[in-house]
Design a protein around this motif. Structure first.
Motif: not given
Length: 321
Positions: A39-50
């Motif tokens: 849940x923590x990782x989901x809050x940033x990982x793909x948005x950081x990629x984009x």
């Protein structure tokens, strides 16, 4: 001309792809998706990629002399690994050898996990088309016309390619990355002594509320509130720190890791471990389990990528670059 590389930017991509490995280790290997760590990782990982992708894609929003006809062949390079690895993975999972069957899997909602490549392709093409369509305008409003038109195009393409949810969730971050580069906002934020810490505090408070509400929050509040501050805080953390050489090296292989790691997890789900195996452990132990597997997936993918690079032209054939 060789594109300038930023160690801190490659480091941000490195932590993003490692986060992907951790999440996929939890979901595909340990068959446990609903954990605090994920849940923590989901809050940033793909948005950081984009956001990182948008940062290096600013030139797509401008009318360039080498784009006389708008879209050029190079702009389709992301489709090469999407099709090659996506179809191969679809066959490995299903055993289906029919073209229609494989394509239906590849162009499903999640594209068997390869949705990121196709979604990023949509973002880049939409930016190029918007820039070309508005290139005749010479006024000071040109750049905002491009932005607005790119939003319209990306939402339209997202709707007709079954990627609407991804376009709504992540195109704002792609745009944000381009705007940060355009106006040098990361440098301005770095000079401030209070903006970055304030964003971090807001991010922590926001996620804490999200956690204690049992993750029941309106999607747009989550995307434009919690995810925005979490992503920007981590992005600026790498800007301020200058990055890490090890993470930067991993970030340089992010495309290869993303494409290859799925093949090392085939058959793991619900075989090695029972469903929700990790839930019996505290979150720190969950993280340790997933991080060990994520590290193994990363190493195997990088070694495979190096072997592919050792064969002349094979890397370009498979990855389009």
């Amino acid at each position: 001309m060789t594109q300038q590389r930023y160690i801190w930017l490659d480091s941000a991509k490195g932590i993003s792809i490692l986060s992907v490995m951790v999440c996929h280790a939890g979901g595909f290997v340990f068959y446990t998706e609903d954990t605090f760590v994920i849940k923590v990782i989901d809050s940033f990982f793909m948005s950081l990629f984009f956001l990182c992708s948008g940062f290096v894609s600013l030139k797509l929003f401008t009318s360039s002399g080498d784009r006389k006809y708008g879209v050029v062949l190079k702009d389709f390079s992301l489709l090469i690994p999407f099709i090659i690895f996506g179809l191969t993975y679809a066959y490995c999972l299903t055993g289906d050898v029919t073209v229609s069957g494989l394509l239906s899997k590849l162009f499903s909602d999640w594209s068997l996990g390869y949705w990121f490549l196709f979604t990023l392709f949509i973002f880049r093409i939409s930016s190029i088309l918007a820039a070309k369509a508005t290139s005749a305008f010479k006024s000071g409003k040109y750049k905002w016309t491009v932005v607005l038109l790119s939003i319209i195009i990306v939402l339209t393409l997202g709707h007709y390619t079954n990627k609407w949810g991804f376009t709504v969730a992540y195109f704002p971050f792609f745009l944000l990355g381009a705007l940060i580069k355009k106006y040098d906002l990361h440098t301005l934020l770095k000079r401030s002594m209070w903006v970055c810490p304030s964003m971090g505090i807001i991010a922590v408070i926001g996620f804490t509320i999200y956690h204690y509400s049992e993750y029941n929050i309106h999607p747009y509040v989550y995307i434009f509130g919690i995810r925005f501050f979490m992503t920007l805080t981590i992005f600026m953390g790498f800007v301020n720190s200058g990055g890490n050489t090890t993470l930067a090296k991993i970030g340089n292989y992010s495309l290869e890791i993303y494409c290859l790691h799925y093949f090392f997890m085939i058959g793991c789900k619900n075989i090695l471990f029972p469903k929700d195996f990790l839930l019996q452990f505290p979150w720190a132990i969950q993280m340790l389990f997933m991080f060990v597997v994520a590290t193994i997936l990363t190493i195997l993918s990088i070694v495979s990528a190096k072997c592919i690079k050792a064969i002349p032209n094979l890397h370009k054939i498979l990855f389009g670059r």
